[in-house]
Design a protein around this motif. Structure first.
Motif, PDB file in Angstrom:
ATOM      1  N   GLY A   2       5.434  -7.504  -0.424  1.00 52.57           N
ATOM      2  CA  GLY A   2       5.385  -7.622   1.024  1.00 52.57           C
ATOM      3  C   GLY A   2       5.300  -6.290   1.751  1.00 52.57           C
ATOM      4  O   GLY A   2       5.236  -6.253   2.976  1.00 52.57           O
ATOM      5  N   PHE A   3       5.284  -5.204   0.989  1.00 55.11           N
ATOM      6  CA  PHE A   3       5.180  -3.866   1.554  1.00 55.11           C
ATOM      7  C   PHE A   3       4.055  -3.121   0.818  1.00 55.11           C
ATOM      8  O   PHE A   3       4.300  -2.249  -0.005  1.00 55.11           O
ATOM      9  CB  PHE A   3       6.521  -3.121   1.435  1.00 55.11           C
ATOM     10  N   PRO A   4       2.799  -3.492   1.098  1.00 52.66           N
ATOM     11  CA  PRO A   4       1.654  -2.959   0.337  1.00 52.66           C
ATOM     12  C   PRO A   4       1.270  -1.535   0.757  1.00 52.66           C
ATOM     13  O   PRO A   4       0.853  -1.304   1.892  1.00 52.66           O
ATOM     14  CB  PRO A   4       0.537  -3.950   0.658  1.00 52.66           C
ATOM     15  N   CYS A   5       1.398  -0.609  -0.151  1.00 51.29           N
ATOM     16  CA  CYS A   5       1.022   0.782   0.094  1.00 51.29           C
ATOM     17  C   CYS A   5      -0.491   0.916   0.014  1.00 51.29           C
ATOM     18  O   CYS A   5      -1.104   0.526  -0.991  1.00 51.29           O
ATOM     19  CB  CYS A   5       1.689   1.694  -0.932  1.00 51.29           C
ATOM     20  N   ARG A   6      -1.095   1.504   1.034  1.00 50.77           N
ATOM     21  CA  ARG A   6      -2.552   1.651   1.091  1.00 50.77           C
ATOM     22  C   ARG A   6      -3.048   2.896   0.370  1.00 50.77           C
ATOM     23  O   ARG A   6      -4.245   3.126   0.285  1.00 50.77           O
ATOM     24  CB  ARG A   6      -3.038   1.660   2.541  1.00 50.77           C
ATOM     25  N   ILE A   7      -2.142   3.675  -0.176  1.00 52.74           N
ATOM     26  CA  ILE A   7      -2.522   4.830  -0.993  1.00 52.74           C
ATOM     27  C   ILE A   7      -2.582   4.417  -2.463  1.00 52.74           C
ATOM     28  O   ILE A   7      -3.602   4.582  -3.125  1.00 52.74           O
ATOM     29  CB  ILE A   7      -1.528   6.000  -0.800  1.00 52.74           C
ATOM     30  N   ALA A  44       5.260  -1.646  -2.645  1.00 56.19           N
ATOM     31  CA  ALA A  44       6.468  -0.847  -2.848  1.00 56.19           C
ATOM     32  C   ALA A  44       7.541  -1.743  -3.446  1.00 56.19           C
ATOM     33  O   ALA A  44       7.514  -2.961  -3.285  1.00 56.19           O
ATOM     34  CB  ALA A  44       6.936  -0.271  -1.513  1.00 56.19           C
ATOM     35  N   ARG A  45       8.469  -1.151  -4.145  1.00 51.11           N
ATOM     36  CA  ARG A  45       9.605  -1.868  -4.714  1.00 51.11           C
ATOM     37  C   ARG A  45      10.754  -1.874  -3.708  1.00 51.11           C
ATOM     38  O   ARG A  45      10.870  -0.962  -2.876  1.00 51.11           O
ATOM     39  CB  ARG A  45      10.075  -1.194  -6.006  1.00 51.11           C
ATOM     40  N   ALA A  46      11.606  -2.861  -3.808  1.00 56.86           N
ATOM     41  CA  ALA A  46      12.780  -2.938  -2.939  1.00 56.86           C
ATOM     42  C   ALA A  46      13.532  -1.606  -2.986  1.00 56.86           C
ATOM     43  O   ALA A  46      13.748  -1.047  -4.060  1.00 56.86           O
ATOM     44  CB  ALA A  46      13.687  -4.081  -3.369  1.00 56.86           C
ATOM     45  N   ILE A  59       6.240   4.473   5.447  1.00 57.11           N
ATOM     46  CA  ILE A  59       5.960   4.668   6.865  1.00 57.11           C
ATOM     47  C   ILE A  59       4.995   3.565   7.273  1.00 57.11           C
ATOM     48  O   ILE A  59       3.981   3.332   6.603  1.00 57.11           O
ATOM     49  CB  ILE A  59       5.342   6.053   7.155  1.00 57.11           C
ATOM     50  N   LEU A  60       5.330   2.886   8.347  1.00 54.04           N
ATOM     51  CA  LEU A  60       4.470   1.876   8.960  1.00 54.04           C
ATOM     52  C   LEU A  60       3.819   2.548  10.156  1.00 54.04           C
ATOM     53  O   LEU A  60       4.516   3.060  11.036  1.00 54.04           O
ATOM     54  CB  LEU A  60       5.307   0.673   9.398  1.00 54.04           C
ATOM     55  N   LEU A  61       2.489   2.585  10.162  1.00 54.70           N
ATOM     56  CA  LEU A  61       1.775   3.287  11.225  1.00 54.70           C
ATOM     57  C   LEU A  61       0.490   2.577  11.610  1.00 54.70           C
ATOM     58  O   LEU A  61      -0.019   1.739  10.855  1.00 54.70           O
ATOM     59  CB  LEU A  61       1.450   4.722  10.788  1.00 54.70           C
ATOM     60  N   HIS A  62      -0.008   2.950  12.768  1.00 50.90           N
ATOM     61  CA  HIS A  62      -1.293   2.449  13.238  1.00 50.90           C
ATOM     62  C   HIS A  62      -2.378   3.304  12.597  1.00 50.90           C
ATOM     63  O   HIS A  62      -2.311   4.535  12.628  1.00 50.90           O
ATOM     64  CB  HIS A  62      -1.350   2.557  14.764  1.00 50.90           C
ATOM     65  N   TYR A  89       1.079   0.292   5.723  1.00 52.37           N
ATOM     66  CA  TYR A  89       2.194   0.988   5.089  1.00 52.37           C
ATOM     67  C   TYR A  89       1.644   2.059   4.157  1.00 52.37           C
ATOM     68  O   TYR A  89       0.635   1.845   3.478  1.00 52.37           O
ATOM     69  CB  TYR A  89       3.020   0.036   4.211  1.00 52.37           C
ATOM     70  N   VAL A  90       2.355   3.196   4.102  1.00 57.05           N
ATOM     71  CA  VAL A  90       2.059   4.236   3.111  1.00 57.05           C
ATOM     72  C   VAL A  90       3.387   4.728   2.527  1.00 57.05           C
ATOM     73  O   VAL A  90       4.422   4.687   3.194  1.00 57.05           O
ATOM     74  CB  VAL A  90       1.252   5.419   3.700  1.00 57.05           C
ATOM     75  N   ARG A  91       3.317   5.185   1.270  1.00 53.12           N
ATOM     76  CA  ARG A  91       4.480   5.754   0.592  1.00 53.12           C
ATOM     77  C   ARG A  91       4.232   7.230   0.323  1.00 53.12           C
ATOM     78  O   ARG A  91       3.095   7.665   0.193  1.00 53.12           O
ATOM     79  CB  ARG A  91       4.732   5.071  -0.755  1.00 53.12           C
TER      80      ARG A  91
END
Length: 156
Positions: free
Chosen positions: A39-44, A49-51, A56-59, A76-78
């Protein structure tokens, strides 16, 4: 015909992790902690992401082009992850999610689109690229609408 899917370059996002909450707020960004392993998909990395992981959630402007199809939405990005590359296969972040696939010509104009149910993305991508007029495809999560990844023909 095969295709390549790459995660976003981490460099433009790296400075965000050094900002305090006020600095992030000024950019309309938020620091979040994943509360689940999905539910927290990193676009990089193109992985969820794991619990407990920080994101960072950004536009983000995902289709920065001078056409009516210019597009932006939240992603989302990590930190500390490398940009993923997948050739001829879909990334983990596509698994189990319905996707909206938007196919564009070289001028950035939408030519066609397809909904892909979970497990159907690879076939749908190959079908869209069967049209030589399609230069690239943008994948979006169908439910939330957020940008998932850009898909290009693999010319290598």
């Amino acid at each position: 015909m095969t295709y390549v899917i790459r995660g976003l370059d981490p460099e433009p996002f790296s400075r965000l992790f050094d900002l305090d909450e006020a600095g992030l707020d000024a950019l309309n960004a938020r620091r979040v902690t994943a509360t689940a392993d999905r539910g927290f998909p990193c676009r990089i990395s193109l992985e969820d992401a794991r619990a407990g992981e920080e994101l960072i959630l950004l536009h983000h402007t995902s289709h920065d082009i001078a056409t009516p199809y210019r597009s932006a939405y939240a992603i989302y990005v990590r930190s500390g992850v490398e940009a993923a590359t997948y050739r001829g296969e879909t990334p983990p972040v596509f698994e189990g999610r319905p996707l909206a696939l938007r196919a564009f010509d070289a001028a950035g104009m939408l030519q066609t689109a397809r909904l892909a149910a979970p497990g159907e993305a690879d076939t749908a991508i190959r079908d869209l690229f069967a049209d030589d007029g399609i230069a690239y495809i943008h994948a979006h999560n169908a439910a939330y609408g957020c940008f998932a990844a850009r898909i290009e023909r693999d010319l290598a």
